[in-house]
Design an enzyme around this catalytic site. Sequence first.
Site, PDB file in Angstrom:
ATOM      1  N   SER A 146      -1.279 -33.719  -9.475  1.00  0.00           N
ATOM      2  CA  SER A 146      -0.730 -35.074  -9.581  1.00  0.00           C
ATOM      3  C   SER A 146      -0.630 -35.760  -8.215  1.00  0.00           C
ATOM      4  CB  SER A 146       0.657 -35.026 -10.246  1.00  0.00           C
ATOM      5  OG  SER A 146       1.517 -34.292  -9.419  1.00  0.00           O
TER       6      SER A 146
ATOM      7  N   LYS B 183       7.921  13.941   6.292  1.00  0.00           N
ATOM      8  CA  LYS B 183       8.995  14.385   5.390  1.00  0.00           C
ATOM      9  C   LYS B 183       9.307  15.862   5.656  1.00  0.00           C
ATOM     10  CE  LYS B 183       9.815  10.780   2.629  1.00  0.00           C
ATOM     11  NZ  LYS B 183      11.088  10.060   2.810  1.00  0.00           N
TER      12      LYS B 183
ATOM     13  N   ASN C 292       7.666  10.932  -7.963  1.00  0.00           N
ATOM     14  CA  ASN C 292       7.320   9.652  -8.613  1.00  0.00           C
ATOM     15  C   ASN C 292       8.459   9.037  -9.429  1.00  0.00           C
ATOM     16  OD1 ASN C 292       4.536   9.605  -7.744  1.00  0.00           O
ATOM     17  ND2 ASN C 292       4.263  11.314  -9.147  1.00  0.00           N
TER      18      ASN C 292
ATOM     19  N   TYR D 152       2.594  10.785   5.871  1.00  0.00           N
ATOM     20  CA  TYR D 152       3.869  10.554   5.166  1.00  0.00           C
ATOM     21  C   TYR D 152       4.523  11.893   4.788  1.00  0.00           C
ATOM     22  CZ  TYR D 152       6.857   9.133   1.215  1.00  0.00           C
ATOM     23  OH  TYR D 152       7.901   8.961   0.345  1.00  0.00           O
TER      24      TYR D 152
ATOM     25  N   ARG E 279      -0.396  16.752  -9.828  1.00  0.00           N
ATOM     26  CA  ARG E 279       0.888  17.157  -9.229  1.00  0.00           C
ATOM     27  C   ARG E 279       1.957  17.153 -10.302  1.00  0.00           C
ATOM     28  NH1 ARG E 279       2.394  13.602  -4.476  1.00  0.00           N
ATOM     29  NH2 ARG E 279       1.237  15.141  -3.288  1.00  0.00           N
TER      30      ARG E 279
ATOM     31  N   GLY F 156       5.247   3.307   0.519  1.00  0.00           N
ATOM     32  CA  GLY F 156       4.688   2.541  -0.588  1.00  0.00           C
ATOM     33  C   GLY F 156       3.875   3.474  -1.460  1.00  0.00           C
TER      34      GLY F 156
ATOM     35  N   CYS G  38       5.245  14.722  -1.788  1.00  0.00           N
ATOM     36  CA  CYS G  38       4.092  14.624  -0.882  1.00  0.00           C
ATOM     37  C   CYS G  38       4.121  15.695   0.206  1.00  0.00           C
ATOM     38  CB  CYS G  38       4.034  13.246  -0.236  1.00  0.00           C
ATOM     39  SG  CYS G  38       3.592  11.960  -1.411  1.00  0.00           S
TER      40      CYS G  38
HETATM   41  P1  NAD Z   1      11.554   1.483  -0.908  1.00  0.00           P
HETATM   42  O1  NAD Z   1      10.386   1.163  -0.031  1.00  0.00           O
HETATM   43  O2  NAD Z   1      11.824   0.619  -2.065  1.00  0.00           O
HETATM   44  O3  NAD Z   1      12.868   1.590  -0.034  1.00  0.00           O
HETATM   45  C1  NAD Z   1      12.857   2.016   1.317  1.00  0.00           C
HETATM   46  C2  NAD Z   1      13.655   0.991   2.107  1.00  0.00           C
HETATM   47  O4  NAD Z   1      13.698   1.409   3.495  1.00  0.00           O
HETATM   48  C3  NAD Z   1      13.021  -0.404   2.082  1.00  0.00           C
HETATM   49  O5  NAD Z   1      13.906  -1.343   1.518  1.00  0.00           O
HETATM   50  C4  NAD Z   1      12.732  -0.694   3.535  1.00  0.00           C
HETATM   51  O6  NAD Z   1      12.961  -2.055   3.910  1.00  0.00           O
HETATM   52  C5  NAD Z   1      13.710   0.224   4.248  1.00  0.00           C
HETATM   53  N1  NAD Z   1      13.278   0.438   5.632  1.00  0.00           N
HETATM   54  C6  NAD Z   1      12.019   0.669   6.077  1.00  0.00           C
HETATM   55  N2  NAD Z   1      12.012   0.717   7.409  1.00  0.00           N
HETATM   56  C7  NAD Z   1      13.293   0.525   7.832  1.00  0.00           C
HETATM   57  C8  NAD Z   1      13.897   0.440   9.092  1.00  0.00           C
HETATM   58  N3  NAD Z   1      13.183   0.576  10.227  1.00  0.00           N
HETATM   59  N4  NAD Z   1      15.233   0.197   9.154  1.00  0.00           N
HETATM   60  C9  NAD Z   1      15.959   0.023   8.015  1.00  0.00           C
HETATM   61  N5  NAD Z   1      15.434   0.091   6.782  1.00  0.00           N
HETATM   62  C10 NAD Z   1      14.106   0.336   6.688  1.00  0.00           C
HETATM   63  O7  NAD Z   1      11.329   3.004  -1.362  1.00  0.00           O
HETATM   64  P2  NAD Z   1      12.103   3.858  -2.475  1.00  0.00           P
HETATM   65  O8  NAD Z   1      11.144   4.111  -3.564  1.00  0.00           O
HETATM   66  O9  NAD Z   1      13.417   3.261  -2.763  1.00  0.00           O
HETATM   67  O10 NAD Z   1      12.283   5.232  -1.676  1.00  0.00           O
HETATM   68  C11 NAD Z   1      13.517   5.639  -1.104  1.00  0.00           C
HETATM   69  C12 NAD Z   1      13.311   6.981  -0.410  1.00  0.00           C
HETATM   70  O11 NAD Z   1      12.831   7.951  -1.360  1.00  0.00           O
HETATM   71  C13 NAD Z   1      12.279   6.945   0.714  1.00  0.00           C
HETATM   72  O12 NAD Z   1      12.699   7.783   1.763  1.00  0.00           O
HETATM   73  C14 NAD Z   1      11.031   7.504   0.073  1.00  0.00           C
HETATM   74  O13 NAD Z   1      10.159   8.078   1.021  1.00  0.00           O
HETATM   75  C15 NAD Z   1      11.627   8.534  -0.867  1.00  0.00           C
HETATM   76  N6  NAD Z   1      10.732   8.837  -2.007  1.00  0.00           N
HETATM   77  C16 NAD Z   1      10.521   7.903  -2.996  1.00  0.00           C
HETATM   78  C17 NAD Z   1       9.688   8.215  -4.053  1.00  0.00           C
HETATM   79  C18 NAD Z   1       9.442   7.238  -5.178  1.00  0.00           C
HETATM   80  O14 NAD Z   1       8.747   7.609  -6.142  1.00  0.00           O
HETATM   81  N7  NAD Z   1       9.969   6.021  -5.145  1.00  0.00           N
HETATM   82  C19 NAD Z   1       9.035   9.465  -4.111  1.00  0.00           C
HETATM   83  C20 NAD Z   1       9.257  10.363  -3.075  1.00  0.00           C
HETATM   84  C21 NAD Z   1      10.122  10.054  -2.045  1.00  0.00           C
END
Ligand code: NAD
Length: 338
Positions: free
Chosen positions: A337, A155, A180, A151, A287, A80, A122
Amino acid sequence: MSTQTVRKALVTGAGGFIGHHLVTSLKERGYWVRGVDLKRPEYKSTDADEFLVADLRSSEACLQATAGMDDVYALAADMGGMGFIANNHSVILHNNALINLHTIEAARVNGAKRLLYTSSACVYPEYKQTEANVAALKEDDAYPAMPQDAYGWEKLITERLCLHYRQDYGLDTRIVRFHNIFGPHGTWDGGREKAPAALCRKIATAKLTGDHEIEIWGDGLQTRSFCFIDDCVEGIYRLMQSGFHDPLNLGQDRLISINDLAYLVARMAGIEVQLRHIDGPMGVRGRNSDNTLLRQVLGWEPGVTLEEGLRITYAWIEEQVRQTLAATQTAGAAGHSL
Ligand code: NAD
């Protein structure tokens, strides 16, 4: 593509923000796609040919998900925005380590041809991100390692796992470090939303309620770069087609403070806002993404401007806020109501 030659792709985390968009883009490119996630996408139905609702912390679920797949896009993660990442270290490290250990091993056992792992900015060490006017981060800056949060440590470990699976088993891996990513159809409320979505929600609420004061965590002088989702899925695909195995940044390299981001969103909304700074997790001070290697490897870099991406994202979030406020008013009126 004829039926015989259709390539099969698995997207883990396909119920999430980036995974949902990636499924759509792979379908447009002619792939047969299986999505897997704990939940289906919340805002729009999936384009996947098959969607498994499963918990990838278990090896059995990972074996089932990767069976028969040529390409694995490993996006699933418990994650998140800063509010979530700064307050859930053990849960994040535990859950994401299990997901990734089992996903990569299952991909190997099932003979997947390629695996792309979605890492993050990160991973970069805190000591390189102490100034708002920060030097952009090159891929090599990740070491000596000192990510700020669990986190980022997880990674980094999974990046190492990919490198070793390639060396030891010949699994054809890719590693992308996102900076991001934002856009429509992503989490915009509930505590896991990231800064662009949170600001769009606060400013849409300000516009629709008439209270133009919005809260910003910290002094708002912390800086970041932001990359639109369409560029993100394009970059993922290009990296998967490349023969590049080392970690690669994927982001924009335009630095902006959170205060200025808020003013930009307010301009999209057509209102003026007053910022009220409150205590809250800010993450690192600054960053930015150095895209030298990205340009060299992919012959491409993200092209959607922050203004254009925010315009699309803001419009979608304003509509979500409008519907939520209308539903609350209806529920309130019904309550009266009774
Ligand atoms: P998101 O939270 O929208 O999607 C991640 C999904 O993984 C979620 O739908 C969640 O339900 C699923 N998930 C979590 N635990 C699980 C489990 N045990 N089994 C099955 N599914 C599971 O996040 P996002 O923004 O779509 O990110 C996707 C990837 O990119 C992630 O690995 C995140 O760390 C990486 N990332 C995203 C950003 C960004 O800015 N959005 C930045 C850096 C890295």
